[in-house]
Design a protein around this motif. Structure first.
Motif, PDB file in Angstrom:
ATOM      1  N   SER A 152      30.675 -27.329  -4.249  1.00 26.03           N
ATOM      2  CA  SER A 152      32.011 -28.068  -4.574  1.00 26.03           C
ATOM      3  C   SER A 152      33.094 -27.175  -5.150  1.00 26.03           C
ATOM      4  N   VAL A 153      34.001 -26.772  -4.116  1.00 22.76           N
ATOM      5  CA  VAL A 153      35.083 -25.784  -4.632  1.00 22.76           C
ATOM      6  C   VAL A 153      35.958 -26.080  -5.552  1.00 22.76           C
ATOM      7  N   CYS A 154      36.117 -25.234  -6.614  1.00 27.52           N
ATOM      8  CA  CYS A 154      37.258 -25.457  -7.696  1.00 27.52           C
ATOM      9  C   CYS A 154      38.114 -24.065  -7.921  1.00 27.52           C
ATOM     10  N   PRO A 155      39.128 -24.106  -8.375  1.00 26.88           N
ATOM     11  CA  PRO A 155      39.702 -22.928  -8.891  1.00 26.88           C
ATOM     12  C   PRO A 155      38.880 -22.127  -9.921  1.00 26.88           C
ATOM     13  N   GLY A 156      38.944 -20.607  -9.535  1.00 31.41           N
ATOM     14  CA  GLY A 156      38.185 -19.983 -10.853  1.00 31.41           C
ATOM     15  C   GLY A 156      39.468 -19.308 -11.336  1.00 31.41           C
ATOM     16  N   PHE A 157      39.394 -19.099 -12.775  1.00 29.31           N
ATOM     17  CA  PHE A 157      40.427 -18.609 -13.660  1.00 29.31           C
ATOM     18  C   PHE A 157      39.997 -17.345 -14.278  1.00 29.31           C
ATOM     19  N   THR A 158      41.209 -16.543 -14.421  1.00 34.06           N
ATOM     20  CA  THR A 158      41.197 -15.430 -15.400  1.00 34.06           C
ATOM     21  C   THR A 158      42.682 -15.689 -16.219  1.00 34.06           C
ATOM     22  N   HIS A 159      42.497 -15.595 -17.553  1.00 36.04           N
ATOM     23  CA  HIS A 159      43.717 -15.611 -18.261  1.00 36.04           C
ATOM     24  C   HIS A 159      44.051 -17.101 -18.305  1.00 36.04           C
ATOM     25  N   LEU A 160      43.272 -18.143 -17.855  1.00 34.35           N
ATOM     26  CA  LEU A 160      43.396 -19.464 -17.668  1.00 34.35           C
ATOM     27  C   LEU A 160      44.508 -19.866 -16.675  1.00 34.35           C
ATOM     28  N   GLN A 161      44.524 -18.758 -15.558  1.00 34.27           N
ATOM     29  CA  GLN A 161      45.488 -18.807 -14.317  1.00 34.27           C
ATOM     30  C   GLN A 161      44.643 -18.957 -13.440  1.00 34.27           C
ATOM     31  N   ASN A 162      45.009 -19.743 -12.516  1.00 34.16           N
ATOM     32  CA  ASN A 162      44.366 -19.796 -11.161  1.00 34.16           C
ATOM     33  C   ASN A 162      44.046 -18.437 -10.414  1.00 34.16           C
ATOM     34  N   ALA A 163      42.795 -17.898 -10.210  1.00 31.78           N
ATOM     35  CA  ALA A 163      42.616 -16.563  -9.699  1.00 31.78           C
ATOM     36  C   ALA A 163      42.001 -16.371  -8.272  1.00 31.78           C
ATOM     37  N   GLN A 164      40.891 -16.934  -7.915  1.00 37.76           N
ATOM     38  CA  GLN A 164      40.141 -17.062  -6.910  1.00 37.76           C
ATOM     39  C   GLN A 164      39.335 -18.388  -6.827  1.00 37.76           C
ATOM     40  N   PRO A 165      38.943 -18.941  -5.536  1.00 33.12           N
ATOM     41  CA  PRO A 165      38.336 -20.011  -5.436  1.00 33.12           C
ATOM     42  C   PRO A 165      36.739 -19.764  -5.834  1.00 33.12           C
ATOM     43  N   ALA A 166      36.284 -20.767  -6.505  1.00 30.90           N
ATOM     44  CA  ALA A 166      34.805 -20.666  -6.733  1.00 30.90           C
ATOM     45  C   ALA A 166      34.031 -21.762  -6.489  1.00 30.90           C
ATOM     46  N   THR A 167      32.732 -22.096  -6.875  1.00 34.28           N
ATOM     47  CA  THR A 167      32.326 -23.407  -6.736  1.00 34.28           C
ATOM     48  C   THR A 167      32.151 -23.828  -8.096  1.00 34.28           C
ATOM     49  N   PHE A 168      32.139 -25.156  -8.426  1.00 31.74           N
ATOM     50  CA  PHE A 168      31.962 -25.806  -9.708  1.00 31.74           C
ATOM     51  C   PHE A 168      30.566 -25.365 -10.331  1.00 31.74           C
ATOM     52  N   GLY A 169      29.659 -25.414  -9.435  1.00 27.13           N
ATOM     53  CA  GLY A 169      28.262 -25.203  -9.828  1.00 27.13           C
ATOM     54  C   GLY A 169      27.975 -23.865 -10.341  1.00 27.13           C
ATOM     55  N   HIS A 170      28.681 -22.639  -9.716  1.00 29.40           N
ATOM     56  CA  HIS A 170      28.626 -21.402 -10.176  1.00 29.40           C
ATOM     57  C   HIS A 170      29.323 -21.253 -11.367  1.00 29.40           C
ATOM     58  N   TRP A 171      30.285 -21.958 -11.588  1.00 29.12           N
ATOM     59  CA  TRP A 171      31.392 -21.711 -12.859  1.00 29.12           C
ATOM     60  C   TRP A 171      30.436 -22.527 -13.988  1.00 29.12           C
ATOM     61  N   LEU A 172      29.787 -23.592 -13.845  1.00 28.81           N
ATOM     62  CA  LEU A 172      28.852 -24.296 -14.971  1.00 28.81           C
ATOM     63  C   LEU A 172      27.714 -23.427 -15.204  1.00 28.81           C
ATOM     64  N   MET A 173      27.438 -22.974 -14.036  1.00 30.80           N
ATOM     65  CA  MET A 173      26.005 -21.682 -14.419  1.00 30.80           C
ATOM     66  C   MET A 173      26.109 -20.841 -15.185  1.00 30.80           C
ATOM     67  N   ALA A 174      27.619 -20.226 -15.410  1.00 32.53           N
ATOM     68  CA  ALA A 174      28.043 -19.066 -16.061  1.00 32.53           C
ATOM     69  C   ALA A 174      27.616 -19.714 -17.588  1.00 32.53           C
ATOM     70  N   HIS A 175      28.025 -20.789 -17.798  1.00 35.76           N
ATOM     71  CA  HIS A 175      27.656 -21.225 -19.315  1.00 35.76           C
ATOM     72  C   HIS A 175      26.359 -21.341 -19.464  1.00 35.76           C
ATOM     73  N   GLY A 176      25.499 -21.777 -18.341  1.00 30.56           N
ATOM     74  CA  GLY A 176      23.973 -21.916 -18.571  1.00 30.56           C
ATOM     75  C   GLY A 176      23.308 -20.660 -18.747  1.00 30.56           C
TER      76      GLY A 176
END
Length: 471
Positions: A152-176
């Motif tokens: 599932s594609v989502c925005p990835g952020f740096t500085h809370l600004q849209n930076a590059q596309p990522a996947t939501f699974g990848h983003w959530l796994m960073a917290h995991g």
């Protein structure tokens, strides 16, 4: 409290002032340590039998009496009285009332100093695994949602600004991943807390119970203390436990902040299950992420507990000082917070509904595909510094024309720079952008699924450790 129920007082000419006792007493607050004090008492009774101070009959009588006290406390039929200075006084008083003078023999060869150190260390060693199980439940929920949205594609952020596309699974796994490291810190902490304080007595060691290894083994420790002064004076294991707890909540608070953003109308990525959200007393339409917000606040409390313990330890002379009694207040608070927050957050993550459509719609906003252009030029042999400038000019062109990068055609590209040929267009899609990040640990869906598989292996090991019994 009279002199016979206190564990001290023979050299005093008058009883303690009530104001002193109000400051000093904490039996009710520390009643949760009754199981640990009972376990330590039974181990000490065995040591006294080995030393010849108790017969087997007396040892059994004490053990039965202690077990009865533990059962009655658990059932709520007895509790510390106002006159009990601490949990040790409470248990000795009740034991002596029930079995007579034999109960008073249990005090030989030990001190409240080694009892207090042992009780809290045992308590935290037992709680470490149950907290590990709660963390495992949260991590399993994260892994499940991540697997469901690995592509599932989502925005990835740096500085809370849209930076590059990522996947939501990848983003959530960073917290995991970071929370799994917190769980491993809990396991590491257990290894360093494996020395038993029993047998250290006041601080110099006992002249009666000379084999602390036996009581250490009986209580599930790896070994007895190496130094009796250190055994009663050290609280680094408490400070470290508090640090692990505080760091866990600090890490979780970052996920809590993101959940708060994701559930906002502006993001619209996530809808919380009704069972894990609250409403407003005045605004009927509201659905608030209270679990996330409370968790952020509790993280601040645990950070304060670490500071409290470190402050109590700083510059403290050896061996035992009453300053160390702050260890229980801070440790109990940390355990209570974790036991409240972790299950609630696990339920929130497991039950939340993720919406891939708005995430995807937002993923390209803010020219998040610009890096794809620069990377394409670099692969064509253009020095990256120059490729960066060309891409910047392309973004400026889009801003001036009110266009997004995905809407450009070959004519638009050549108008900015002749090296921007039609091949760039194949890179200017969200799916191509995430698929290109296919190195180990990248956001490409196949890499995310591999990451989750490795994560589940480590999670299984955590669950096995948390489920082990006998401690």
């Amino acid at each position: 409290m009279n002199q016979t129920t206190r564990l001290w007082g023979g050299r005093f000419r008058k009883p303690p002032d009530p104001r002193l006792m109000k400051l000093s007493s904490a039996a009710g607050e520390h009643a949760r340590l009754v199981p640990q004090d009972v376990a330590g008492g039974k181990a000490h009774a065995a040591a006294l039998e080995s030393a010849g101070l108790l017969s087997r009959t007396e040892r059994d009588l004490i053990a039965q009496g202690l077990d009865g006290i533990a059962r009655d406390v658990a059932a709520g039929t007895i509790a510390p009285a106002a006159g009990d200075e601490d949990v040790h006084t409470f248990i000795e008083r009740v034991l002596t009332e029930r079995i007579g003078p034999t109960g008073a023999k249990l005090r030989a060869g030990r001190s409240r100093n080694d009892q207090a150190a042992n009780n809290l260390k045992l308590y935290l060693r037992q709680k470490a695994r149950s907290i590990g199980a709660m963390l495992a439940e949260l991590l399993a929920a994260i892994a499940e949602q991540s697997e469901r949205h690995a592509a599932s594609v989502c925005p990835g952020f740096t500085h809370l600004q849209n930076a590059q596309p990522a996947t939501f699974g990848h983003w959530l796994m960073a917290h995991g991943q970071v929370l799994l490291r917190d769980a491993s810190r809990l396991q590491d902490w257990e290894k360093r807390s494996g020395q038993s304080p029993l047998g250290a007595a006041a601080f110099a060691g006992s002249a009666i119970t000379l084999d602390p290894a036996a009581s250490a083994a009986a209580l599930g420790y790896e070994a007895p203390f190496e130094n009796s002064v250190d055994a009663v004076a050290a609280r680094d294991h408490v400070a470290e436990f508090l640090f692990v707890a505080a760091l866990t909540l600090a890490d979780l608070s970052r996920l809590a902040e993101e959940v708060t953003l994701w559930t906002s109308r502006q993001f619209g990525w996530v809808t919380l299950d009704d069972g894990f959200a609250t409403g407003s007393s005045i605004m009927p339409q509201k659905k608030n992420p209270d679990i996330a917000e409370i968790s952020r606040g509790r993280a601040a409390r645990l950070a304060g507990d670490v500071v409290t313990m470190l402050g109590a330890l700083k510059g403290l002379p050896l061996s035992y000082n009453r300053d160390l009694a702050e260890d229980k207040r801070t440790a109990f608070d940390a355990v209570d917070v974790l036991e409240e927050v972790l299950p609630a957050f696990a339920g929130l993550i497991a039950s939340m509904e993720v919406h891939p459509e708005p995430m995807r719609a937002q993923a390209g906003l803010g020219f998040t595909l610009a890096t794809e252009v620069a990377d394409y030029l670099a692969r064509q042999g253009v020095p990256f510094a120059e490729a960066h400038e060309i891409t910047g000019a392309l973004v400026r062109y889009c801003e001036e024309m009110g266009r997004e990068l995905e809407s450009l055609d070959a004519v638009d590209l050549r108008a900015v720079d002749p090296r921007l040929d039609g091949g760039v267009l194949d890179c200017l899609t969200l799916d191509a952008a995430v698929k290109a990040r296919s190195g180990h640990g990248g956001t490409a869906p196949e890499r995310v699924r591999e990451q989750i598989a490795r994560f589940r292996t480590r999670l299984s090991a955590l669950e096995g450790w948390a489920g082990e019994t006998g401690r």
